[in-house]
Scaffold this motif. Structure first.
Motif, PDB file in Angstrom:
ATOM      1  N   GLU A  52       0.825  -1.206   0.000  1.00 51.89           N
ATOM      2  CA  GLU A  52       0.000   0.000   0.000  1.00 51.89           C
ATOM      3  C   GLU A  52       0.860   1.258   0.000  1.00 51.89           C
ATOM      4  O   GLU A  52       0.549   2.233  -0.666  1.00 51.89           O
ATOM      5  CB  GLU A  52      -0.938   0.002   1.202  1.00 51.89           C
ATOM      6  N   LEU A  68      -3.588  10.255  -2.528  1.00 50.64           N
ATOM      7  CA  LEU A  68      -4.555   9.165  -2.373  1.00 50.64           C
ATOM      8  C   LEU A  68      -3.897   7.868  -1.927  1.00 50.64           C
ATOM      9  O   LEU A  68      -2.779   7.568  -2.349  1.00 50.64           O
ATOM     10  CB  LEU A  68      -5.241   8.845  -3.702  1.00 50.64           C
ATOM     11  N   THR A  80      -5.242   3.959  -2.164  1.00 54.86           N
ATOM     12  CA  THR A  80      -6.339   3.101  -2.601  1.00 54.86           C
ATOM     13  C   THR A  80      -6.236   1.764  -1.884  1.00 54.86           C
ATOM     14  O   THR A  80      -5.227   1.073  -1.979  1.00 54.86           O
ATOM     15  CB  THR A  80      -6.295   2.897  -4.130  1.00 54.86           C
ATOM     16  N   TYR A  81      -7.281   1.407  -1.132  1.00 51.01           N
ATOM     17  CA  TYR A  81      -7.278   0.136  -0.398  1.00 51.01           C
ATOM     18  C   TYR A  81      -7.769  -1.002  -1.272  1.00 51.01           C
ATOM     19  O   TYR A  81      -7.266  -2.113  -1.199  1.00 51.01           O
ATOM     20  CB  TYR A  81      -8.148   0.249   0.864  1.00 51.01           C
ATOM     21  N   ASN A 109      -9.869  -1.605  -5.324  1.00 47.98           N
ATOM     22  CA  ASN A 109     -10.602  -1.120  -6.502  1.00 47.98           C
ATOM     23  C   ASN A 109     -10.813  -2.321  -7.404  1.00 47.98           C
ATOM     24  O   ASN A 109      -9.888  -2.769  -8.067  1.00 47.98           O
ATOM     25  CB  ASN A 109      -9.809  -0.022  -7.224  1.00 47.98           C
ATOM     26  N   CYS A 121     -14.944   0.313  -4.752  1.00 43.53           N
ATOM     27  CA  CYS A 121     -13.635   0.925  -4.534  1.00 43.53           C
ATOM     28  C   CYS A 121     -13.632   1.629  -3.178  1.00 43.53           C
ATOM     29  O   CYS A 121     -14.670   2.147  -2.748  1.00 43.53           O
ATOM     30  CB  CYS A 121     -13.383   1.929  -5.656  1.00 43.53           C
ATOM     31  N   LYS A 160     -10.947   4.338  -0.926  1.00 43.48           N
ATOM     32  CA  LYS A 160      -9.700   5.097  -0.867  1.00 43.48           C
ATOM     33  C   LYS A 160      -9.723   6.021   0.340  1.00 43.48           C
ATOM     34  O   LYS A 160     -10.791   6.330   0.857  1.00 43.48           O
ATOM     35  CB  LYS A 160      -9.568   6.022  -2.094  1.00 43.48           C
TER      36      LYS A 160
END
Lengths: 151, 151
Positions: free
Chosen positions: A5, A26, A28-29, A31, A36, A38
């Protein structure tokens, strides 16, 4: 954050070359083809420029929920213009910020932006952290009002 | 949390009458036609019973990502059984806990559970807080292995 991450933190400066004015950080965890999630981190008064999420491949465009976690976010969407908005449009960019219906989000407050709807947002004096829950993110499909923007 | 959210905290005891053994506390931030976001709060060793999310109205069932925020979560999904699992199946309920492929999540770690896949999970000794990002939540469609469960 886990190591993959950390490597996946994104700095979006939109090809404009003034990240602290118009830009976004950002994480993003996830998507995938369904949803999604974030976290967005904004510097003090940093602004995400006006854009919308159009339909893609016959699917409705991205719908998204902004949940403020820390700081204050001034969010602008289509609808009746608020008479005196709190946000400050970046100098010389007035023509690219057209929607002025103001929503103010403090920690624990959230707002859902419908698909295909113009919006922009700006952090307050301290900056802000915002969780974004949404349908699938396809950033390359985003339509920005400012023609100089490259995503 | 805002006041409407406080009123929206859900205690799921699954009709089993022993919340601290099998149960779950939830806060739902958003659940619309595209996506859902919740936080799950688990007491020490509290267990969410085995279930799956089947297709609904021709749409694939719920897909979900569990992101551990605090504590430890022992998650079990379909796949090769882990030889000695860390979680403890509630006494007398052995036949209703059939999947034993173990995934251990600590803060900042996450796992995505495919649609239509059996899973159950249990908090560690301290309890746990888990963020769940997913497609639309339709709890009434969930299929539990234990026929005594009422959702």
């Amino acid at each position: 954050m886990t190591d993959p991450e950390k490597e996946n933190v994104e700095i979006a400066e939109f090809g404009l070359g003034h990240l602290h004015v118009e830009g976004l950080q950002l994480v993003t965890y996830v998507n995938n083809d369904r949803y999604c999630a974030k976290d967005l981190v904004l510097f003090p008064k940093q602004t995400c420029p006006e854009h919308l999420h159009p339909p893609v491949n016959g699917e409705p465009g991205k719908k998204e929920t902004f949940r403020c976690r820390w700081g204050t976010v001034y969010l602008y969407v289509e609808g009746e213009h608020t008479s005196e908005i709190q946000g400050k449009i970046p100098k010389g960019k007035e023509e690219y910020y057209t929607v002025k219906h103001e929503i103010i989000l403090n920690p624990g407050e959230q707002y859902t932006i419908p698909t295909n709807t113009k919006h922009w947002f700006q952090a307050g004096e301290k900056g802000a952290i915002v969780s974004e829950f949404s349908s699938t993110s396809r950033d390359e499909a985003d339509v920005f009002t400012d023609p100089n923007i490259i995503r």
